[in-house]
Write a protein that holds these residues in place. Structure first.
Motif, PDB file in Angstrom:
ATOM      1  N   TRP A  45     -52.644 -22.851  82.216  1.00  0.00           N
ATOM      2  CA  TRP A  45     -53.907 -23.196  81.560  1.00  0.00           C
ATOM      3  C   TRP A  45     -54.418 -22.008  80.748  1.00  0.00           C
ATOM      4  O   TRP A  45     -54.842 -22.176  79.594  1.00  0.00           O
ATOM      5  CB  TRP A  45     -54.947 -23.627  82.592  1.00  0.00           C
ATOM      6  CG  TRP A  45     -56.232 -24.078  81.978  1.00  0.00           C
ATOM      7  CD1 TRP A  45     -56.531 -25.305  81.490  1.00  0.00           C
ATOM      8  CD2 TRP A  45     -57.402 -23.267  81.768  1.00  0.00           C
ATOM      9  NE1 TRP A  45     -57.807 -25.328  80.993  1.00  0.00           N
ATOM     10  CE2 TRP A  45     -58.364 -24.090  81.152  1.00  0.00           C
ATOM     11  CE3 TRP A  45     -57.729 -21.950  82.050  1.00  0.00           C
ATOM     12  CZ2 TRP A  45     -59.638 -23.632  80.809  1.00  0.00           C
ATOM     13  CZ3 TRP A  45     -58.987 -21.487  81.703  1.00  0.00           C
ATOM     14  CH2 TRP A  45     -59.922 -22.322  81.094  1.00  0.00           C
TER      15      TRP A  45
ATOM     16  N   GLN B  68     -50.271 -23.536  87.636  1.00  0.00           N
ATOM     17  CA  GLN B  68     -51.139 -24.353  86.779  1.00  0.00           C
ATOM     18  C   GLN B  68     -52.228 -23.509  86.132  1.00  0.00           C
ATOM     19  O   GLN B  68     -52.583 -23.716  84.974  1.00  0.00           O
ATOM     20  CB  GLN B  68     -51.787 -25.474  87.591  1.00  0.00           C
ATOM     21  CG  GLN B  68     -50.794 -26.483  88.130  1.00  0.00           C
ATOM     22  CD  GLN B  68     -51.401 -27.319  89.246  1.00  0.00           C
ATOM     23  OE1 GLN B  68     -52.240 -26.844  89.997  1.00  0.00           O
ATOM     24  NE2 GLN B  68     -50.953 -28.561  89.344  1.00  0.00           N
TER      25      GLN B  68
ATOM     26  N   ASP C  79     -52.327 -21.726  77.683  1.00  0.00           N
ATOM     27  CA  ASP C  79     -52.656 -22.805  76.748  1.00  0.00           C
ATOM     28  C   ASP C  79     -53.959 -22.515  76.003  1.00  0.00           C
ATOM     29  O   ASP C  79     -54.073 -22.758  74.800  1.00  0.00           O
ATOM     30  CB  ASP C  79     -52.766 -24.147  77.477  1.00  0.00           C
ATOM     31  CG  ASP C  79     -51.425 -24.675  77.955  1.00  0.00           C
ATOM     32  OD1 ASP C  79     -50.379 -24.148  77.515  1.00  0.00           O
ATOM     33  OD2 ASP C  79     -51.425 -25.616  78.780  1.00  0.00           O
TER      34      ASP C  79
END
Length: 105
Positions: free
Chosen positions: A75, A71, A78
C-alpha cells in the motif's frame, strides 16, 4: 430506393450520435476539469496524511519488534507510485493557471 435511403439515414444518424457523444464527453471533461482537479488535490492531501500516519505506525511496530504486513508495504509503495503520477499533472495544471501561460508555450 427507399431501402437505400433508410440505410443511409440510419448510418448518418448513428454516426451523428457517435460524434456528438464524443464531442459532448470532451466538452464535459473540459468544463469539469477545475472541479475534478480540486477533488484530486484534496484527496491526495488526505491520502498523504494517512500515509504519514501509517509510516509512524510502521516505525512504532518495527521498534516493538512486530513484523510489517506485506499488504502495508505494498500500500505504501502504491501510494508513492500514485503520488509520482499525480505530481506532474498538478504541476502542469498549476502552470496553466498562470496568466498568459498558453501564449508562452
Amino acid at each position: 430506393m427507399e431501402v437505400v435511403a433508410a440505410v443511409v439515414g440510419a448510418l448518418v444518424t448513428e454516426t451523428g450520435k457517435l460524434l456528438c457523444g464524443c464531442a459532448c464527453s470532451k466538452i464535459s471533461t473540459a468544463v469539469n476539469l477545475p472541479s475534478n482537479l480540486a477533488v484530486l488535490v484534496k484527496e491526495m492531501e488526505n491520502l498523504m496524511d494517512r500515509r504519514k500516519e501509517v509510516k509512524v505506525e510502521e516505525g512504532v511496530a518495527e521498534e516493538e519488534g512486530n513484523k510489517i504486513r506485506a499488504q502495508v508495504i505494498k500500500w505504501l509503495k502504491d501510494v508513492e507510485n500514485l503520488q509520482l503520477r499525480v505530481d506532474p499533472i498538478q504541476k502542469k495544471m498549476d502552470n496553466m493557471k498562470k496568466p498568459f501561460a498558453c501564449f508562452l508555450k
